[in-house]
Design an enzyme around this catalytic site. Structure first.
Site, PDB file in Angstrom:
ATOM      1  N   SER A 168      -4.511  24.830  12.095  1.00  0.00           N
ATOM      2  CA  SER A 168      -4.296  24.078  13.333  1.00  0.00           C
ATOM      3  C   SER A 168      -5.471  23.165  13.654  1.00  0.00           C
ATOM      4  CB  SER A 168      -3.994  25.020  14.498  1.00  0.00           C
ATOM      5  OG  SER A 168      -5.136  25.744  14.885  1.00  0.00           O
ATOM      6  N   THR A 206      -3.586  30.794  10.235  1.00  0.00           N
ATOM      7  CA  THR A 206      -4.049  31.967   9.484  1.00  0.00           C
ATOM      8  C   THR A 206      -2.917  32.955   9.227  1.00  0.00           C
ATOM      9  OG1 THR A 206      -6.311  31.713  10.213  1.00  0.00           O
ATOM     10  CG2 THR A 206      -5.651  33.938   9.644  1.00  0.00           C
ATOM     11  N   THR A 223      -4.679  29.557  15.406  1.00  0.00           N
ATOM     12  CA  THR A 223      -5.214  29.910  16.728  1.00  0.00           C
ATOM     13  C   THR A 223      -6.193  28.873  17.273  1.00  0.00           C
ATOM     14  OG1 THR A 223      -6.918  31.214  15.648  1.00  0.00           O
ATOM     15  CG2 THR A 223      -4.952  32.394  16.382  1.00  0.00           C
ATOM     16  N   ASP A 224      -6.830  28.099  16.364  1.00  0.00           N
ATOM     17  CA  ASP A 224      -7.879  27.170  16.827  1.00  0.00           C
ATOM     18  C   ASP A 224      -7.399  26.244  17.936  1.00  0.00           C
ATOM     19  OD1 ASP A 224      -9.260  28.285  14.707  1.00  0.00           O
ATOM     20  OD2 ASP A 224      -9.995  26.364  13.929  1.00  0.00           O
TER      21      ASP A 224
HETATM   22  N1  LIG Z   1      -6.960  32.151  13.181  1.00  0.00           N
HETATM   23  C1  LIG Z   1      -6.512  30.938  12.892  1.00  0.00           C
HETATM   24  O1  LIG Z   1      -5.335  30.683  12.861  1.00  0.00           O
HETATM   25  C2  LIG Z   1      -7.545  29.928  12.650  1.00  0.00           C
HETATM   26  C3  LIG Z   1      -7.103  28.875  11.716  1.00  0.00           C
HETATM   27  N2  LIG Z   1      -8.229  28.256  11.214  1.00  0.00           N
HETATM   28  C4  LIG Z   1      -6.186  27.847  12.388  1.00  0.00           C
HETATM   29  O2  LIG Z   1      -6.334  27.508  13.537  1.00  0.00           O
HETATM   30  O3  LIG Z   1      -5.317  27.377  11.778  1.00  0.00           O
END
Ligand SMILES: NC(=O)C[C@H](N)C(=O)O
Length: 333
Positions: free
Chosen positions: A59, A17, A92-93
Site C-alpha cells: 500500500s 502484507t 496497512t501502511d
Molecule cells: N503490514 C503491511 O501491510 C505493510 C505493507 N508494507 C503495506 O502497507 O502494504
C-alpha cells in the site's frame, strides 16, 4: 453471532502484507498472492465470499487513482442486492487513507470493512487469516450497517475518521487516539459495537486521472519556507502543514501560507501530535497567525487523512471556500 448466511460478501483484494511472501530473488517481501489464496488461508467461510482481484501492491505504492479504483470496486460490488457487505484486503501502511476515502464516498448502509496483516502470508504465524475472518463476519453483520467504512484488525473495530496505523510491527496495528474503538469481533464471530456515530453526508466520487496535487509540508524547529515553496513550484493546489503542537509553525511559514492562500491554494493546518484537536491559539507564527493567514485548522484529522480529504475536495473542483467548509465540518471533534 453477527453474521447471516443469505447473500454474499465481496472481497476486493489489493495486496499488502496479507498477500505478501518473501521473494528470494528480490531479497525482500513482496505482494504475491491473489485474493483467492488470501481467502483460502482464512478457511471455510459462511457466508459465501466472491473474490475480485483489484491490484497486487504494497500500500506504500498506491496513488490517489489507485485509491479511487478501490472505491469504484466497492460501488460496483454494492450494485448487487445479493451483496451483504464488502471486505477490502489492503496493506496497512496507507489503509487509513484508502479507508477514509471509501468512508467519505460511501452512500450505502451496507458495511465496507478494511483489513490486512502485519505478518506476511508465509510467516510462521500469519495474522492475516484471523483478521480476514473477522472482516468477513463484520461485513455480513446487520449490526455493522449504517456505519460507513470500518477497519477490523486484531479483533478491534475502528470507524475511519481519526484512525491510523499506530504500530509499525506489533499485531495490534491500529488506533483511534481521539475517538477510541468502535467495538470488537471475537475469534468465534461475536460482533459487539458501540453506538453508531453520526456521519456527514457522502461526497460524490471525484474523477480519476485528475492532475490535482496536494502535498504535506512539515514544520519543526528551524524550518524555513523552502519545502513549502517547492510544493507550490511543483504545482500543489493544496498543502497540509504538519505543524507542531496545537498546529503552530513560524513567521516565515505563515508569510508563505498567506501568499499561497491569496493565490487560491488551500492550506490546511494539521499536527504531528497523535491526539487532540488543532485550533488557533498562539501568535507570532503559531496557529492563530496561521489561521489569520488563511490556513484551515484540521480539527481531529491528522496529515494523512487531511491530505486525502483535501485531495478529494480539490479533485471535485470545489472552490477554496467550500473546501475549507468541508475540512472544518469533517475535522470537527
Ligand atoms: N503490514 C503491511 O501491510 C505493510 C505493507 N508494507 C503495506 O502497507 O502494504
Amino acid at each position: 453471532m453477527g453474521s447471516t448466511t443469505t447473500g454474499q460478501v465481496v472481497l476486493l483484494a489489493t495486496g499488502g502484507t496479507i498477500a505478501s511472501r518473501n521473494d528470494s530473488s528480490a531479497g525482500a517481501t513482496l505482494a504475491a498472492d491473489a485474493g483467492s489464496t488470501v481467502l483460502a488461508a482464512a478457511g471455510q467461510n459462511v457466508p459465501a465470499v466472491e473474490v475480485v482481484d483489484l491490484m497486487q501492491k504494497g500500500s506504500y505504492l498506491l496513488t490517489f487513482d489507485d485509491m479511487l479504483s478501490v472505491c469504484t470496486g466497492i460501488r460496483t460490488a454494492l450494485e448487487s442486492p445479493e451483496t451483504l457487505g464488502v471486505v477490502v484486503t489492503h496493506g496497512t501502511d496507507t489503509m487509513e487513507e484508502t479507508g477514509y476515502l471509501a468512508d467519505l464516498l460511501h452512500d450505502d448502509s451496507r458495511p465496507v470493512v478494511f483489513t490486512g496483516a502485519q505478518r506476511a502470508a508465509d510467516s510462521q504465524e500469519p495474522d492475516g487469516p484471523a483478521n480476514l475472518r473477522g472482516a468477513i463476519t463484520l461485513a455480513a453483520s446487520p449490526e455493522a450497517r449504517g456505519r460507513g467504512a470500518l477497519i477490523v484488525f486484531d479483533g478491534e473495530v475502528f470507524a475511519l475518521p481519526g484512525t491510523r496505523k499506530t504500530e509499525t510491527s506489533r499485531l495490534h496495528a491500529f488506533g483511534n487516539p481521539d475517538r477510541g474503538s468502535a467495538g470488537s469481533v471475537s475469534s468465534t464471530g461475536v460482533v459487539e459495537l458501540g453506538p453508531a456515530p453520526e456521519r456527514p453526508s457522502p461526497l460524490p466520487p471525484p474523477p480519476s486521472g485528475s492532475s490535482v496535487r496536494v502535498d504535506i509540508v512539515p514544520s519543526y524547529p528551524g524550518a524555513d519556507a523552502t519545502l513549502f515553496a517547492a510544493a507550490l513550484d511543483a504545482g500543489a493546489r493544496g498543502i497540509v502543514l504538519e505543524a507542531t503542537g496545537l498546529g503552530n509553525a513560524n513567521a516565515e511559514l505563515c508569510d508563505a501560507v498567506r501568499a499561497a492562500v491569496r493565490d487560491g491554494v488551500v492550506v490546511v493546518t494539521s499536527t504531528r501530535v497523535h491526539a487532540g484537536p488543532v485550533y488557533g491559539v498562539y501568535g507570532a507564527g503559531g496557529g492563530k497567525t496561521l489561521e489569520d493567514a488563511g490556513a484551515v485548522p484540521s480539527g481531529l484529522l491528522r496529515p494523512s487523512q487531511a491530505r486525502t480529504l483535501l485531495h478529494a475536495l480539490l479533485a471535485l473542483g470545489l472552490p477554496p471556500d467550500d473546501v475549507a467548509r468541508h475540512v472544518r465540518e469533517r475535522g470537527r471533534p
